[in-house]
Write a protein that holds these residues in place. Structure first.
Motif, short mmCIF file in Angstrom:
data_model
loop_
_atom_site.label_atom_id
_atom_site.label_comp_id
_atom_site.label_asym_id
_atom_site.label_seq_id
_atom_site.Cartn_x
_atom_site.Cartn_y
_atom_site.Cartn_z
N LYS A 159 84.84 98.07 -75.91
CA LYS A 159 83.36 98.04 -75.90
C LYS A 159 82.81 98.48 -77.26
O LYS A 159 81.86 97.89 -77.78
CB LYS A 159 82.81 98.96 -74.80
CG LYS A 159 82.86 98.33 -73.42
CD LYS A 159 82.34 99.29 -72.36
CE LYS A 159 82.35 98.66 -70.98
NZ LYS A 159 82.10 99.65 -69.92
N THR A 160 83.40 99.53 -77.83
CA THR A 160 82.98 100.01 -79.15
C THR A 160 83.20 98.93 -80.21
O THR A 160 82.31 98.61 -80.99
CB THR A 160 83.76 101.28 -79.55
OG1 THR A 160 83.47 102.29 -78.59
CG2 THR A 160 83.37 101.78 -80.93
N LEU A 161 84.41 98.36 -80.23
CA LEU A 161 84.75 97.35 -81.23
C LEU A 161 83.85 96.13 -81.12
O LEU A 161 83.40 95.58 -82.13
CB LEU A 161 86.22 96.93 -81.10
CG LEU A 161 87.25 98.00 -81.49
CD1 LEU A 161 88.63 97.60 -81.02
CD2 LEU A 161 87.27 98.23 -82.99
N LEU A 162 83.57 95.71 -79.90
CA LEU A 162 82.70 94.54 -79.71
C LEU A 162 81.25 94.86 -80.07
O LEU A 162 80.54 94.01 -80.60
CB LEU A 162 82.79 94.03 -78.28
CG LEU A 162 84.11 93.31 -77.92
CD1 LEU A 162 84.18 93.02 -76.43
CD2 LEU A 162 84.27 92.00 -78.71
N SER A 163 80.81 96.11 -79.83
CA SER A 163 79.41 96.45 -80.11
C SER A 163 79.12 96.39 -81.62
O SER A 163 78.04 96.00 -82.04
CB SER A 163 79.06 97.83 -79.55
OG SER A 163 79.59 98.84 -80.40
N LEU A 164 80.09 96.77 -82.45
CA LEU A 164 79.81 96.76 -83.89
C LEU A 164 80.12 95.41 -84.55
O LEU A 164 79.94 95.23 -85.75
CB LEU A 164 80.55 97.92 -84.60
CG LEU A 164 82.02 98.17 -84.32
CD1 LEU A 164 82.90 97.26 -85.09
CD2 LEU A 164 82.35 99.62 -84.63
N THR A 165 80.55 94.44 -83.73
CA THR A 165 80.83 93.09 -84.22
C THR A 165 79.66 92.17 -83.86
O THR A 165 79.12 92.25 -82.76
CB THR A 165 82.13 92.56 -83.57
OG1 THR A 165 83.17 93.52 -83.79
CG2 THR A 165 82.56 91.23 -84.18
N LYS A 166 79.27 91.32 -84.81
CA LYS A 166 78.12 90.42 -84.57
C LYS A 166 78.43 89.41 -83.47
O LYS A 166 79.59 89.01 -83.29
CB LYS A 166 77.78 89.66 -85.86
CG LYS A 166 77.21 90.53 -86.95
CD LYS A 166 76.93 89.71 -88.19
CE LYS A 166 76.49 90.61 -89.34
NZ LYS A 166 76.27 89.88 -90.58
N THR A 167 77.38 88.97 -82.79
CA THR A 167 77.54 87.88 -81.81
C THR A 167 78.02 86.65 -82.57
O THR A 167 77.47 86.31 -83.62
CB THR A 167 76.19 87.60 -81.11
OG1 THR A 167 75.77 88.82 -80.49
CG2 THR A 167 76.31 86.50 -80.07
N ILE A 188 91.53 94.86 -69.31
CA ILE A 188 90.13 94.77 -69.79
C ILE A 188 89.57 93.35 -69.58
O ILE A 188 88.63 92.92 -70.25
CB ILE A 188 90.01 95.18 -71.29
CG1 ILE A 188 90.99 94.39 -72.17
CG2 ILE A 188 90.24 96.67 -71.45
CD1 ILE A 188 90.79 94.58 -73.66
N ASN A 189 90.16 92.67 -68.59
CA ASN A 189 89.81 91.27 -68.32
C ASN A 189 88.33 91.05 -68.02
O ASN A 189 87.76 90.01 -68.35
CB ASN A 189 90.69 90.79 -67.15
CG ASN A 189 90.40 89.34 -66.80
OD1 ASN A 189 89.65 89.07 -65.87
ND2 ASN A 189 90.98 88.45 -67.56
N LYS A 190 87.67 92.06 -67.42
CA LYS A 190 86.23 91.89 -67.10
C LYS A 190 85.39 91.85 -68.36
O LYS A 190 84.34 91.22 -68.41
CB LYS A 190 85.76 93.05 -66.20
CG LYS A 190 86.25 92.91 -64.78
CD LYS A 190 85.73 94.04 -63.92
CE LYS A 190 86.32 93.93 -62.51
NZ LYS A 190 86.33 95.23 -61.84
N ILE A 191 85.83 92.56 -69.40
CA ILE A 191 85.07 92.61 -70.66
C ILE A 191 85.49 91.45 -71.57
O ILE A 191 84.66 90.84 -72.24
CB ILE A 191 85.28 93.97 -71.38
CG1 ILE A 191 84.90 95.11 -70.44
CG2 ILE A 191 84.45 94.05 -72.67
CD1 ILE A 191 85.44 96.46 -70.86
N VAL A 192 86.80 91.18 -71.59
CA VAL A 192 87.32 90.11 -72.46
C VAL A 192 88.12 89.12 -71.60
O VAL A 192 89.33 89.25 -71.45
CB VAL A 192 88.24 90.70 -73.57
CG1 VAL A 192 88.76 89.59 -74.48
CG2 VAL A 192 87.50 91.74 -74.39
#
Length: 217
Positions: A159-167, A188-192
């Motif tokens: 979640k942290t890594l994805l939050s600081l990465t642009k859409t 982590i299948n629900k997130i990724v």
């Protein structure tokens, strides 16, 4: 100049004209790692050849994969090395690709001082050091977030890594065995729900499986 390093860079597809300068930079970097390792706890070895194989070549094994993604994004691409520590893989990648902007994100101030010193010694004008915890990095700061560590990707971390990465940006995680990757990613299948695994080859580490996990945000 280390033959081990030269031969490894050749195998990764670096051009003959690029290799001498990159080798020189990496040898200077290795000197700094050896010099400061015991004080800053940067890597698990201070042996020159082990640093070449397990750290420099391992970091550069994904260079062409990352370059391909960066070129799709464009000339102003921002690439982050999250939890950079001693600068791996960020410093070798920044030395290999002066055309891209690299951000080394590290929470420990003394390691940040080391990283700034290395960037200056190596003449890496494309490197910015951020003394921050990953959780405190502003949202959507980077196009590509690179991560090389031996911890599993859990819910909090992804979640942290994805939050600081642009859409539309990418997360690229250096990982080992594919069976372990499957276990990690299933958790982590629900997130990724979707990801790619690209096989990496590291000269001198033929017996150790290495992969790059790529997640598009």
């Amino acid at each position: 100049m280390s033959e081990l390093l030269q031969n490894g860079l050749k195998e990764f597809g670096f051009l003959d004209k690029e290799i001498p300068s990159l080798c020189q930079k990496m040898e200077s970097y290795i000197k700094e790692l050896i010099l400061f390792n015991s004080a800053y706890n940067l890597t698990n070895t201070s042996d020159h050849d082990e640093l070449v194989t397990r750290h420099i070549l391992d970091s550069l094994s994904a260079a062409q994969n990352i370059k391909k993604i960066a070129e799709k994004i464009g000339p102003d691409v921002k690439i982050a090395d999250i939890g950079s520590g001693g600068g791996l893989p960020g410093i070798p990648l920044a030395a290999a690709f002066p055309q891209f902007n690299f951000f080394l994100v590290e929470r420990m101030a003394k390691r940040c001082a080391f990283l700034e010193n290395c960037a200056a010694i190596l003449g890496l004008k494309n490197v910015t050091v951020w003394n921050k915890e990953a959780e405190k990095v502003p949202a959507e700061s980077f196009d590509i977030s690179v991560f090389r560590a031996f911890r599993p990707l859990d819910e909090k971390m992804i979640k942290t890594l994805l939050s600081l990465t642009k859409t539309g940006g990418f997360l690229a995680a250096y990982k080992a065995k594919s069976e372990n990757i499957k276990t990690e990613m299933d958790a982590i299948n629900k997130i990724v729900p979707e990801y790619n695994v690209e096989k990496l080859f590291v000269p001198g580490l033929e017996d150790s499986e290495r992969n790059l996990v790529i997640v598009k945000k």
